[in-house]
Design a protein around this motif. Structure first.
Motif, mmCIF file in Angstrom:
data_model
loop_
_atom_site.group_PDB
_atom_site.id
_atom_site.type_symbol
_atom_site.label_atom_id
_atom_site.label_comp_id
_atom_site.label_asym_id
_atom_site.label_seq_id
_atom_site.Cartn_x
_atom_site.Cartn_y
_atom_site.Cartn_z
ATOM 1 N N ASP A 1 -0.421 5.592 -3.692
ATOM 2 C CA ASP A 1 1.013 5.704 -3.405
ATOM 3 C C ASP A 1 1.677 6.773 -4.258
ATOM 4 O OD1 ASP A 1 0.901 3.673 -1.480
ATOM 5 O OD2 ASP A 1 1.383 2.104 -2.932
ATOM 6 N N ARG A 2 1.333 6.832 -5.533
ATOM 7 C CA ARG A 2 1.894 7.847 -6.429
ATOM 8 C C ARG A 2 1.471 9.253 -5.990
ATOM 9 N NH1 ARG A 2 -0.712 6.712 -11.439
ATOM 10 N NH2 ARG A 2 0.401 8.500 -12.279
ATOM 11 N N LEU A 3 0.202 9.398 -5.653
ATOM 12 C CA LEU A 3 -0.304 10.695 -5.206
ATOM 13 C C LEU A 3 0.289 11.082 -3.860
ATOM 14 C CD1 LEU A 3 -3.986 10.297 -6.365
ATOM 15 C CD2 LEU A 3 -2.379 12.034 -7.176
ATOM 16 N N ALA B 1 3.611 14.529 -0.666
ATOM 17 C CA ALA B 1 4.675 14.656 0.337
ATOM 18 C C ALA B 1 5.805 15.539 -0.177
ATOM 19 C CB ALA B 1 5.197 13.276 0.719
ATOM 20 N N ALA B 2 6.173 15.376 -1.453
ATOM 21 C CA ALA B 2 7.224 16.217 -2.038
ATOM 22 C C ALA B 2 6.777 17.677 -2.085
ATOM 23 C CB ALA B 2 7.577 15.708 -3.437
ATOM 24 N N ALA B 3 5.519 17.916 -2.405
ATOM 25 C CA ALA B 3 4.991 19.283 -2.427
ATOM 26 C C ALA B 3 4.964 19.859 -1.020
ATOM 27 C CB ALA B 3 3.594 19.306 -3.046
ATOM 28 N N GLY C 1 0.502 19.531 1.615
ATOM 29 C CA GLY C 1 0.800 19.194 0.233
ATOM 30 C C GLY C 1 -0.414 18.517 -0.369
ATOM 31 N N ALA C 2 -0.704 18.819 -1.613
ATOM 32 C CA ALA C 2 -1.829 18.194 -2.315
ATOM 33 C C ALA C 2 -1.340 17.686 -3.657
ATOM 34 C CB ALA C 2 -2.960 19.199 -2.517
ATOM 35 N N VAL D 1 -4.367 14.749 0.026
ATOM 36 C CA VAL D 1 -3.940 15.951 0.742
ATOM 37 C C VAL D 1 -3.259 15.500 2.027
ATOM 38 C CG1 VAL D 1 -4.677 18.099 1.834
ATOM 39 C CG2 VAL D 1 -5.871 17.267 -0.211
ATOM 40 N N ILE D 2 -2.013 15.917 2.217
ATOM 41 C CA ILE D 2 -1.257 15.596 3.433
ATOM 42 C C ILE D 2 -1.110 16.877 4.234
ATOM 43 C CG2 ILE D 2 0.907 14.761 4.410
ATOM 44 C CD1 ILE D 2 1.439 13.348 1.741
#
Length: 139
Positions: free
Chosen positions: A5-7, A12-14, A28-29, A76-77
């Motif tokens: 969840d933290r990652l 997601a913010a990145a 984002g990674a 990685v999203i």
């Protein structure tokens, strides 16, 4: 809050900061390092497409600049900005170059890597599953 969840939140913010005017594919990674910190990055394209930086590469750069050396876990999203899913409904795993980069900084072959979509669905891999025969220099 779990490591995933933290990652996921950091990735997601990145991803929201990605610069992908050519592919429209925002990535984002986020990397949990051996120092306990999370380092994140996004993809950054330029006019000499496909030259640019992958999100994983940017995150590894932040990890190194932060003084860490090993990746414990990563998320990685990846998806098009319109949230279109990867063709075939599969998750987008890191490209070959990023698999090698991640491998060189991974704490071990069992380092956990998740490929996720923006909605939080994910698929879990180990580094060894993503890059079973990675290039290794003997030093």
């Amino acid at each position: 809050m779990s490591d995933f969840d933290r990652l996921f939140a950091a990735a997601a913010a990145a991803r929201a900061k990605a610069h992908a005017p050519y592919s429209k594919y925002h990535v984002g990674a986020a990397l949990l390092a051996d120092d306990g910190n999370i380092y994140a990055g996004c993809n950054i394209e330029n006019a000499a497409y496909p030259e640019g930086w992958c999100a994983e590469t940017t995150a590894i750069g932040h990890l190194v600049m932060g003084g860490a050396r090993k990746i414990v876990k990563a998320v990685v999203i990846a998806a098009r900005i319109d949230h279109e899913r990867v063709p075939g409904g599969r998750f987008c795993t890191p490209c070959g170059g990023c698999r090698q980069r991640l491998s060189e900084f991974a704490a071990s072959p069992s380092t956990e890597i998740w490929a996720a979509d923006p909605d939080g669905a994910s698929q879990h891999f180990t580094m060894a599953e993503l890059l079973p025969a990675g290039f290794v220099l003997e030093t």
